[in-house]
Motif scaffolding. Structure first.
Motif: not given
Length: 202
Positions: A5-8, A25-28, A62-64
């Protein structure tokens, strides 16, 4: 295997999160699992997209984030987050640490996260200290003319004029006084007019 789960976050709407998005996005992280807050300070408790990202986390996920400061500004906030993640049995990954996962569910991971949070807050405090030190030095050099006031003395306006005459940028001198450049020039003109009237009556 859990999801990423990505957060910006960007602090102002004038900024864009393109770089953070690309890195996540590059991190998956899948685009559908990416949450972004625009124009939201890290000091604010209410961050809609951040709340949505946390809601999307399930056990094993996982929070990314790209950098630790995207999460918050204080050690206390980040430690609260660490506790929440641990309770949900979820992990965290900070990309600026070489892509290493921080497992907040283990004692070692919790300690690493605590140290990271403390370092992030220390960086904020160092920046604040540098700003304070800069203001102090300007004041000591006679360049900080007292900050914002509703009324300014003739002495302050004359001091501002002298600084400009010696090469100081008018915009910076005006900012130190807490007014715009145009306002400073208007005050200088008004002072000149008063002094001329005074000279003609004596």
């Amino acid at each position: 295997m859990g999801k990423l789960i990505g957060y910006a976050r960007v602090s102002t709407r004038a900024q864009d999160a393109d770089r953070q998005t690309a890195d996540l996005l590059a991190a998956g992280v899948r685009r559908d699992d990416l949450y972004t807050d625009h124009g939201v300070s890290g000091a604010r408790a209410a961050r809609p997209a951040f709340g949505a990202a946390l809601d999307a986390l399930h056990e094993g996920d996982t929070l990314v984030v790209t950098t630790l400061d995207r999460l918050g500004r204080s050690t206390a906030n980040m430690l609260e987050l660490a506790t929440l993640l641990r309770e949900r049995k979820t992990g965290m990954r900070v990309l600026n640490l070489g892509g290493g996962d921080v497992d907040t569910g283990t004692p070692m991971g919790s300690m690493v996260f605590t140290v990271m949070a403390a370092l992030a807050q220390m960086e904020v405090e160092i920046k604040r200290e540098r700003i304070t030190d800069s203001v102090f030095k300007r004041r000591a050099a006679g360049r900080d003319l007292g900050g914002r006031r509703e009324r300014f003395t003739d002495s302050q306006i004359n001091n501002a004029r002298r600084l400009i005459d010696t090469g100081q940028p008018a915009t910076q001198v005006a900012r130190d006084l807490g007014m715009s450049r145009a306002t400073l020039y208007r005050r200088m003109g008004e002072l000149d007019a008063r002094q001329w009237i005074t000279s003609q009556t004596h």
